[in-house]
Scaffold this motif. Structure first.
Motif, PDB file in Angstrom:
ATOM      1  N   GLU A   1      -0.251  -7.804  -7.711  1.00  0.00           N
ATOM      2  CA  GLU A   1      -0.832  -6.541  -7.261  1.00  0.00           C
ATOM      3  C   GLU A   1      -0.608  -6.442  -5.748  1.00  0.00           C
ATOM      4  N   ILE A   2      -0.128  -5.280  -5.304  1.00  0.00           N
ATOM      5  CA  ILE A   2       0.097  -5.119  -3.861  1.00  0.00           C
ATOM      6  C   ILE A   2      -0.762  -3.961  -3.353  1.00  0.00           C
ATOM      7  N   TYR A   3      -1.571  -4.224  -2.352  1.00  0.00           N
ATOM      8  CA  TYR A   3      -2.415  -3.175  -1.780  1.00  0.00           C
ATOM      9  C   TYR A   3      -1.748  -2.629  -0.527  1.00  0.00           C
ATOM     10  N   ARG A   4      -1.751  -1.315  -0.433  1.00  0.00           N
ATOM     11  CA  ARG A   4      -1.216  -0.696   0.780  1.00  0.00           C
ATOM     12  C   ARG A   4      -2.316   0.117   1.436  1.00  0.00           C
ATOM     13  N   ILE A   5      -2.627  -0.226   2.680  1.00  0.00           N
ATOM     14  CA  ILE A   5      -3.664   0.514   3.398  1.00  0.00           C
ATOM     15  C   ILE A   5      -2.966   1.372   4.427  1.00  0.00           C
TER      16      ILE A   5
END
Lengths: 340, 238
Positions: free
Chosen positions: A152-156
């Motif tokens: 899972e990759i989170y992009r803020i």
């Protein structure tokens, strides 16, 4: 209006790049070093020797977590976390058990002869090589993935750019923070935790006070082994699982311990973060940060495409340099540990 | 029956014996003082008693039980506490934590005992959160004695409690030792300041060459011209 003016004046591209490449990367590797260093420094302070097999306990723990993950790959889906993270407590317990077994089998017989610390260090070298051999024997040398599915990759988003952080990295940072707080409470509030600090401070006086040293040693190995397993597993989740995982960890971990002061768990945490951030800053491409200044620079000054202190492939010299520098200028570390 | 009786103790650190026949008897609630020249085996006697080195010959009985070569943790439980001469506090731990470590083998509530130690040694109360390693020598000695008292021992062993202290603290420590004894704790201590120590001793033991050379009441030893001549420096003073 003023705010917008300020924001547009800020080099957002470069700032986000710096956060991604230095702040997050340094925090990740620093947390791994801290998890490894805390356990090793506790054992070092209490048993008076550097257990060089500590790095391989990290690898071993990761392989145990890997086996458990392969045995029940669907487990993680139930709780919405990666399987490797869900089985981590079991891997920690098994590794702690193996650590105590190693102590009973290899270190206790040596300790009974009342040896010089270096004798135990050499014994731990033997254990290290043995563990490395066993891991290669059973798992081969190929890298493996701890992840069953995709990460899972989170992009803020930050002013049009993304700060990128992956699920294992978030888990690692959260786990490290929780582990540090738990360890702090254990060492300062519990009877056994205080006895560990007492024995690290003055083993003879601990015995005279009636502290059962065998019990303290056992608890020390449990903490060292389980934190090593956690560090190894979380690192393997972030990158990949290789048998030589620990070999690249041992030197920075020893540097982190020396920086923090031998036997000082808080020192090891700070030392781990210092070594981690120094490494990432040393291999960071500063040319990218300097690019916005390009219009203000004289024409004859060419900005190279890559401007790093140390090329990435020589990253391992960074902990060496830190180690030597600390030994010269502050041999007992920032937290005033023991001089051995 | 004496609280402590060491009979004809022979002991050493592996090589040649340092003690070649030391005998010590201390009754409950007494102060016993061991004096003698350097290398006479004074500190070694305490270590042999406390199981820190092996007794090869002779016997130690404490409170009616044979404790020859017993392990320190068992001696602590039996009611014997030891304050070594040096490295006798946990330097990075707070004063209060040092005292708690003294009570490590207790499972009951011992907060009232910490209060009692603070009454014996008032300077410790205000410094109870400070690491013991940051205290002055005299205050560190107070922490060390306080730690040993946390087990409410029947007999307290003190190895040169005033070594290296300023005269002010020296007097204070002697005063406290008397107070602790008056509260019912037996004391066996090794002292360099022989005159001062024998003056408060019920029993005195003069060691030389790993043996008893004189054993008597403190007063009698002070008055003994031979002891004064050879061990106390100069003739007996009255």
């Amino acid at each position: 209006m003023e705010n917008i003016g300020l924001l547009s004046a800020l080099p957002i591209n470069e700032l986000v790049f710096f956060i991604n490449k230095v702040v997050i990367a340094g925090l990740i590797i620093g947390s791994i070093y801290a998890l490894g260093a805390v356990g090793m420094t506790l054992a070092w302070g209490i048993l008076r020797f550097a257990n060089f097999a500590h790095g391989d306990l990290m690898t071993l723990g990761a392989f145990i977590a890997f086996m458990l993950t392969m045995a029940m790959p669907g487990l993680g889906a139930y709780v919405g976390l990666p399987t490797a993270f869900v089985v981590l407590p079991i891997a920690m317990a098994v590794t702690a058990f193996v650590t105590i077994f190693i102590d009973r089998t290899f270190y206790v017989p040596v300790r009974k002869t009342n040896p010089k610390p270096i004798t135990l260090v050499i014994a731990s070298f033997g254990v290290m090589l043995m563990l490395q051999g066993l891991i290669r024997l059973f798992f081969g040398t190929a890298p493996r993935q701890m992840y069953v599915g995709p990460k899972e990759i989170y992009r803020i988003p930050l002013a049009g750019r993304d700060i990128v952080i992956t699920e294992p990295q978030v888990l690692l940072i959260v786990f490290t923070a929780v582990a540090i707080v738990a360890l702090h409470l254990f060492l300062t509030r519990s009877r056994t935790g205080k006895a560990m600090r007492a024995m690290s401070d003055n083993a003879d006086l601990a015995r005279i006070s009636g502290i059962g040293t065998a019990h303290v040693v056992r608890v020390t190995w449990i903490i060292a082994g389980s934190l090593a397993a956690a560090g190894g597993t979380l690192l393997a989740m972030d990158v990949s699982l290789k048998p030589d995982l620990s070999f690249n960890l041992l030197l920075p971990i020893v540097a982190a311990i020396i920086v923090g002061g031998i036997g000082q768990p808080y020192g090891a945490i700070v030392g781990g973060l210092i070594v981690g951030f120094t490494e990432t800053l040393a291999v960071f491409n500063w040319a990218i940060l300097l690019r916005p200044l390009k219009p203000h620079m004289p024409d004859w000054l060419e900005l190279p495409a890559s401007l790093t202190f140390v090329p990435t492939e020589y990253k391992i010299v960074v902990p060496f340099v830190i180690l030597v520098a600390v030994l010269i200028w502050r041999p007992n570390g920032i937290f005033r540990g023991r001089v051995l | 029956m004496s609280l402590l009786s060491m009979r004809d103790i022979h002991a050493g650190y592996g090589g040649a014996n340092i003690l070649n026949g030391v005998s010590i008897e201390v009754e409950a609630h007494e102060i016993g003082v061991i004096v003698g020249p350097n290398g006479a085996g004074k500190s070694t006697t305490l270590k042999a008693l406390f199981g820190l080195l092996t007794v090869s010959q002779g016997s130690v009985t404490f409170d009616g039980k044979d404790v020859t070569n017993a392990r320190p943790e068992n001696l602590v439980r039996a009611g014997l506490s030891f304050v070594p001469q040096e490295f006798n506090v946990f330097p990075t731990m707070s004063v209060r934590e040092n005292l708690e470590m003294g009570a490590y083998t207790r499972r009951d509530d011992f907060r009232h005992l910490i209060e009692k130690i603070f009454e014996y040694f008032p300077p410790l109360r205000e410094k109870h959160r400070q690491p013991a390693g940051e205290l002055s020598g005299g205050q560190r000695q107070m922490v060390a004695i306080g730690r040993a008292l946390m087990m409410e021992p029947k007999l307290l062993l003190l190895d040169e409690p005033t070594a290296g202290l300023s005269p002010r603290y020296m007097g204070e420590i002697f005063e406290r030792v008397i107070a602790i004894n008056e509260a019912g704790v037996g004391i066996l201590m090794v002292e360099q300041n022989a005159r001062q120590a024998l003056a408060i001793a019920h029993k005195g033991f003069v060691l030389a060459g790993g043996k008893n050379s004189f054993t008597d009441t403190g007063r009698a030893l002070l008055d003994n011209p031979e002891v004064a001549e050879s061990f106390l420096g100069g003739g007996a003073k009255h």
